[in-house]
Motif scaffolding. Structure first.
Motif, PDB file in Angstrom:
ATOM      1  N   ARG A   1      -5.446   9.335  -4.869  1.00 46.14           N
ATOM      2  CA  ARG A   1      -5.395   7.934  -3.713  1.00 46.14           C
ATOM      3  C   ARG A   1      -4.614   8.207  -2.582  1.00 46.14           C
ATOM      4  NH1 ARG A   1      -2.766   2.278  -6.557  1.00 46.14           N
ATOM      5  NH2 ARG A   1      -3.983   2.000  -8.562  1.00 46.14           N
ATOM      6  N   ALA A   2      -3.652   9.168  -3.219  1.00 43.86           N
ATOM      7  CA  ALA A   2      -3.392  10.363  -2.156  1.00 43.86           C
ATOM      8  C   ALA A   2      -3.754  11.290  -1.929  1.00 43.86           C
ATOM      9  CB  ALA A   2      -1.989  11.116  -2.232  1.00 43.86           C
TER      10      ALA A   2
ATOM     11  N   ARG B   1       2.844   7.925  -1.902  1.00 54.32           N
ATOM     12  CA  ARG B   1       1.915   8.265  -2.969  1.00 54.32           C
ATOM     13  C   ARG B   1       1.431   9.615  -4.203  1.00 54.32           C
ATOM     14  NH1 ARG B   1      -0.626   5.233   0.501  1.00 54.32           N
ATOM     15  NH2 ARG B   1      -2.325   6.568   1.561  1.00 54.32           N
TER      16      ARG B   1
ATOM     17  N   ALA C   1      -6.971  10.518  -0.405  1.00 55.69           N
ATOM     18  CA  ALA C   1      -8.093   9.876   0.233  1.00 55.69           C
ATOM     19  C   ALA C   1      -7.131   9.849   1.671  1.00 55.69           C
ATOM     20  CB  ALA C   1      -8.054   8.373  -1.001  1.00 55.69           C
ATOM     21  N   ASP C   2      -6.498   9.737   1.668  1.00 57.57           N
ATOM     22  CA  ASP C   2      -5.381   9.744   3.070  1.00 57.57           C
ATOM     23  C   ASP C   2      -5.520  11.521   3.283  1.00 57.57           C
ATOM     24  OD1 ASP C   2      -6.394   6.908   3.431  1.00 57.57           O
ATOM     25  OD2 ASP C   2      -4.537   6.696   2.402  1.00 57.57           O
ATOM     26  N   ASP C   3      -4.526  12.124   2.244  1.00 53.36           N
ATOM     27  CA  ASP C   3      -4.883  13.374   2.734  1.00 53.36           C
ATOM     28  C   ASP C   3      -5.223  14.732   2.150  1.00 53.36           C
ATOM     29  OD1 ASP C   3      -2.918  15.298   3.679  1.00 53.36           O
ATOM     30  OD2 ASP C   3      -1.404  14.984   1.976  1.00 53.36           O
ATOM     31  N   PRO C   4      -6.019  14.705   2.774  1.00 53.91           N
ATOM     32  CA  PRO C   4      -7.589  15.178   1.820  1.00 53.91           C
ATOM     33  C   PRO C   4      -7.074  16.800   2.520  1.00 53.91           C
ATOM     34  CG  PRO C   4      -8.189  14.486   3.960  1.00 53.91           C
ATOM     35  CD  PRO C   4      -7.585  14.300   3.627  1.00 53.91           C
TER      36      PRO C   4
ATOM     37  N   THR D   1       1.502  -1.316   0.025  1.00 54.34           N
ATOM     38  CA  THR D   1      -0.187   0.373   0.178  1.00 54.34           C
ATOM     39  C   THR D   1       0.585   1.577   0.397  1.00 54.34           C
ATOM     40  OG1 THR D   1      -2.426  -1.182   0.940  1.00 54.34           O
ATOM     41  CG2 THR D   1      -1.920   1.122   1.075  1.00 54.34           C
TER      42      THR D   1
ATOM     43  N   SER E   1       2.817   4.677   1.939  1.00 55.98           N
ATOM     44  CA  SER E   1       2.765   5.621   2.696  1.00 55.98           C
ATOM     45  C   SER E   1       1.542   6.173   1.806  1.00 55.98           C
ATOM     46  CB  SER E   1       3.748   6.328   3.496  1.00 55.98           C
ATOM     47  OG  SER E   1       4.500   7.094   2.224  1.00 55.98           O
ATOM     48  N   VAL E   2       1.108   7.686   2.373  1.00 57.81           N
ATOM     49  CA  VAL E   2       0.929   9.156   1.808  1.00 57.81           C
ATOM     50  C   VAL E   2       2.253   9.559   0.489  1.00 57.81           C
ATOM     51  CG1 VAL E   2      -0.380  10.679   2.104  1.00 57.81           C
ATOM     52  CG2 VAL E   2      -1.383   9.331   3.370  1.00 57.81           C
TER      53      VAL E   2
END
Length: 359
Positions: free
Chosen positions: A171-172, A149, A174-177, A143, A145-146
């Motif tokens: 994708r980035a 990505r 999604a975890d780093d809005p 997966t 890390s942010v």
């Protein structure tokens, strides 16, 4: 390569030496373990050249031997990579990791670590295409890390592989809005180049705040306007103005023009009227035309007719008098219409002769 990445490479060496007694990789002789540990200490002390030379020699010495020798060779390549990276020779460091991860005796999880670090080194060396190939390979099984990505998205953007880059930006995000300004700019640029203008605008809007640069607000409004969403553009600009991020003559004029485009002409005219009264905007003929247009589009008849008369008197243009005459006629102000048409003819405009006789 960042110092922390170099330290990570060094730290791996000690982990590998400790792992050499486990059942997975072949067991190393004590003198080899001692030599690796000594080189690691020297590397931590910044002795890059001496460690690199010794590690390269040992890696070549053991690479053609038995399973334990090949495992030792991989560890020496690992140390050589750390030495080259510490000296800023990223391409050479990447080559050593490539050699290390080709060693079948190395545990799979360790080869995966080397693959990831090699990708970073290739990027630092300017080998973007090679780095992307390695990262995509690694991401098939991990997966990540942010940061991984974002890094991959930026590398793909450098290669102008916009659709792929957009996928990794999504994708980035999604975890780093709420990414920092640099990443936000990357996301917006990638989405736009990938033809995903709505996503680009959403990304820009999410980053707007009182702390954002004025240019970020301008880009967001311009993109909204370009998408045919003039009202959205005006709302963005209005918010930036009220926060004090947008200011000055040019931004004030753009605020007014966006309200005209957004279908709120009365507000545009009110802002312009106040700006002219306060000398926030110069009392030019162009601004007077804009004011007249605003009141006309707002269908504020008296103000519109007064504004167009002011324009016509200032410009001495037959066409301006003619426009005032036609507007007055349409709104039932026949006396004003005839006066304006007579002035239009006097100033060179072609006017129906019937306007020139008393009715």
């Amino acid at each position: 390569m960042p110092l922390r990445a170099v330290i990570r490479l060094i730290a791996c060496a000690s982990l590998l030496v400790a792992a050499s007694a486990a059942a997975d990789p072949p067991t190393l002789p004590g003198d080899i373990i001692a030599d690796l540990e000594r080189l690691q200490r020297q590397l931590q002390q910044g002795e890059h050249d001496s460690v690199g030379e010794r590690a390269r020699t040992q890696a070549r010495r053991f690479e053609g031997g038995n399973a334990a020798d090949r495992w030792a060779s991989a560890l020496y390549h690992q140390l050589a990579a750390g030495a080259e990276a510490g000296a800023g020779r990223h391409e050479a460091a990447a080559e050593h990791l490539r050699q290390a991860r080709r060693t079948q005796e190395a545990p799979q999880h360790q080869r995966e670590r080397w693959l990831r670090e090699e990708a970073r080194l290739r990027l630092a060396a300017g080998q973007t295409e090679e780095a992307v190939t390695l990262w995509l390979d690694w991401h098939q099984r991990h997966t990540g890390s942010v940061d991984d990505r974002w890094r991959l998205a930026r590398a793909l953007a450098e290669l102008e592989r916009w659709d792929e880059a957009a996928g990794w930006v999504e994708r980035a995000l999604a975890d780093d809005p709420s990414p920092d300004e640099r990443r936000q700019a990357l996301a917006s640029a990638v989405f736009q180049r990938a033809g995903q203008s709505e996503e680009a605008l959403a990304s820009l809007e999410a980053a707007l705040s009182a702390q954002a640069e004025p240019e970020a607000w301008r880009r967001a409004a311009a993109l909204a306007h370009g998408l045919g969403e003039a009202e959205r553009a005006a709302v963005i600009w209005e918010a930036g103005w009220r926060l004090g991020v947008l200011a000055g003559e040019e931004d004030l004029r753009q605020r007014i023009e966006l309200h005209l485009a957004a279908g709120t002409p009365a507000r545009a005219a009110e802002y312009l009227q106040a700006a002219l009264a306060d000398a926030a905007l110069p009392d030019t003929l162009a601004n007077r035309r804009l004011l007249a247009r605003g009141w006309e589009e707002a269908r504020d008849r008296e103000r519109a007719l007064d504004a167009w008369r002011t324009v016509a008197e200032r410009s001495d243009s037959g066409k301006d008098w003619q426009r005032l005459g036609l507007l007055a006629h349409a709104w039932g102000r026949l006396e004003l219409a005839q006066e304006a048409m007579q002035q239009a003819a006097a100033h060179g405009a072609e006017v129906d002769p019937r306007w020139l006789t008393n009715r």
